[in-house]
Scaffold this active site. Structure first.
Site, PDB file in Angstrom:
ATOM      1  N   CYS A  41       0.829  -1.217   0.000  1.00 29.45           N
ATOM      2  CA  CYS A  41       0.000   0.000   0.000  1.00 29.45           C
ATOM      3  C   CYS A  41       0.861   1.263   0.000  1.00 29.45           C
ATOM      4  CB  CYS A  41      -0.992  -0.029   1.159  1.00 29.45           C
ATOM      5  SG  CYS A  41      -2.365   1.137   0.920  1.00 29.45           S
ATOM      6  N   HIS A  66      -4.282  -4.686   0.488  1.00 31.22           N
ATOM      7  CA  HIS A  66      -3.927  -5.144   1.837  1.00 31.22           C
ATOM      8  C   HIS A  66      -4.344  -6.599   2.016  1.00 31.22           C
ATOM      9  CE1 HIS A  66      -2.436  -1.605   4.002  1.00 31.22           C
ATOM     10  NE2 HIS A  66      -3.336  -0.879   3.374  1.00 31.22           N
ATOM     11  N   GLU A  74      -2.889  -8.686   3.595  1.00 31.32           N
ATOM     12  CA  GLU A  74      -2.561  -9.117   4.960  1.00 31.32           C
ATOM     13  C   GLU A  74      -3.663  -8.780   5.966  1.00 31.32           C
ATOM     14  OE1 GLU A  74      -1.542  -4.796   5.252  1.00 31.32           O
ATOM     15  OE2 GLU A  74      -1.591  -6.340   3.690  1.00 31.32           O
TER      16      GLU A  74
END
Length: 310
Positions: free
Chosen positions: A142, A233, A235
């Protein structure tokens, strides 16, 4: 994957509760193998949440990994205790003579600032320069992706008309690429940003691996896999966007619901987790194909040659 970290890190107990294997220092010392060294430059404000998210994703192959966490010495963190940083984190001065197989640079909630206006920009820039001769493959996430492209190539970020916030459809542009081995043609990923990077600004030796009609660039890589830039994102866990929604509602009075996240766009319902398998597979592919199968056995060799540009 046995992930080796300080056994007192709070994230360890959370991961063990989910049956994710985390190896302590004693057991790791008994194994006669070359452990992969991964450095996580954690720029996120909720550092303990990000630690748990990334360790969970780094734990999905048979490889043994030693993970170091790095914080910015020039920035005062507001959402974590100094004791946690002192115990579990290192500064750049602590690791600048070390070498790593891989590095992860997280996102940060500073994208509306000019890069040079971020209080730790000079320190981060120094770390990115250092990585050329001390890290084999770096994954930028990001804002970390935008920062990496700006620091290395002067590529700007561009403001969006409105914040891109939610879970977005992504198309795999090159299904034969090793980072997308095992992927379907399409997947979804969370995005949370107010700026974008344009494909037309990328260097000629970069490849776009995935793209979203609404989200734009999703994943781009330097063709030698030394640099990987993810603008989403993957994660994030199930509740991360919900936390951001509740935070903005309380602090700013904003009630903009993240796209395609809550069932029926109803924030009173439990968010749907639709990107977990893609996240797990992507991080495993990065560790296997961009790091483990390509990195040098003797990492000190990185200092002798400009492997960054090979």
């Amino acid at each position: 994957m046995p992930v080796k970290v300080n056994s007192q890190l709070p994230a360890v107990k959370l991961l063990e509760a989910d049956n994710i294997f985390v190896m302590d220092e004693t057991r790791a010392a008994q194994q006669d193998i070359r452990t992969l060294k991964i450095l996580v430059v954690n720029l996120m404000p909720r550092k303990m949440v990000t630690e748990t998210q990334l360790l969970a994703l780094l734990s999905n192959t048979p490889l043994q990994i030693n993970v170091d966490f790095l914080h910015m010495r020039t920035h005062q963190s507001k959402n974590i205790t100094q004791n946690h940083l002192d115990t579990f984190y290192k500064s750049f001065d602590d690791i600048k003579t070390e070498y790593y197989d891989g590095m992860i640079v997280t996102g940060a909630p500073v994208e509306n600032l000019a890069f040079e206006a971020v209080d730790y920009w000079d320190e981060l820039h120094q770390i990115l320069d250092w990585s050329r001769t001390h890290v084999y493959s770096t994954l930028h996430i990001c804002w970390g992706a935008q920062a990496g492209l700006y620091a290395r190539y002067g590529i700007p970020k561009h403001p969006l008309a409105q914040k891109l916030w939610g879970v977005y459809h992504q198309t795999v542009e090159n299904p034969k690429h090793v980072l997308f081995r095992g992927f379907d043609d399409d997947f979804v990923a969370p995005h949370s940003r107010s700026t974008e990077t344009l494909a037309s600004d990328l260097p000629h030796d970069f490849e776009i691996l995935s793209y979203g009609e609404r989200s734009g660039l999703s994943l781009v890589v330097k063709k030698n896999l030394r640099e990987i830039y993810s603008f989403g994102h993957l994660e994030y866990d199930r509740m991360t966007l919900d936390f951001e929604y509740q935070r903005d509602k309380a602090e700013l009075g904003e009630e903009v619901v993240p796209d395609a996240y809550y069932p029926n766009d109803d924030p009173t319902q439990k968010p749907r987790m639709t990107w977990s398998s893609a996240a797990s597979l992507f991080f495993s592919n990065w560790l296997n194909y961009a790091v483990y199968q390509e990195t040098l056995y003797d990492l000190h060799e990185l200092a002798k040659y400009d492997y960054f540009n090979l």
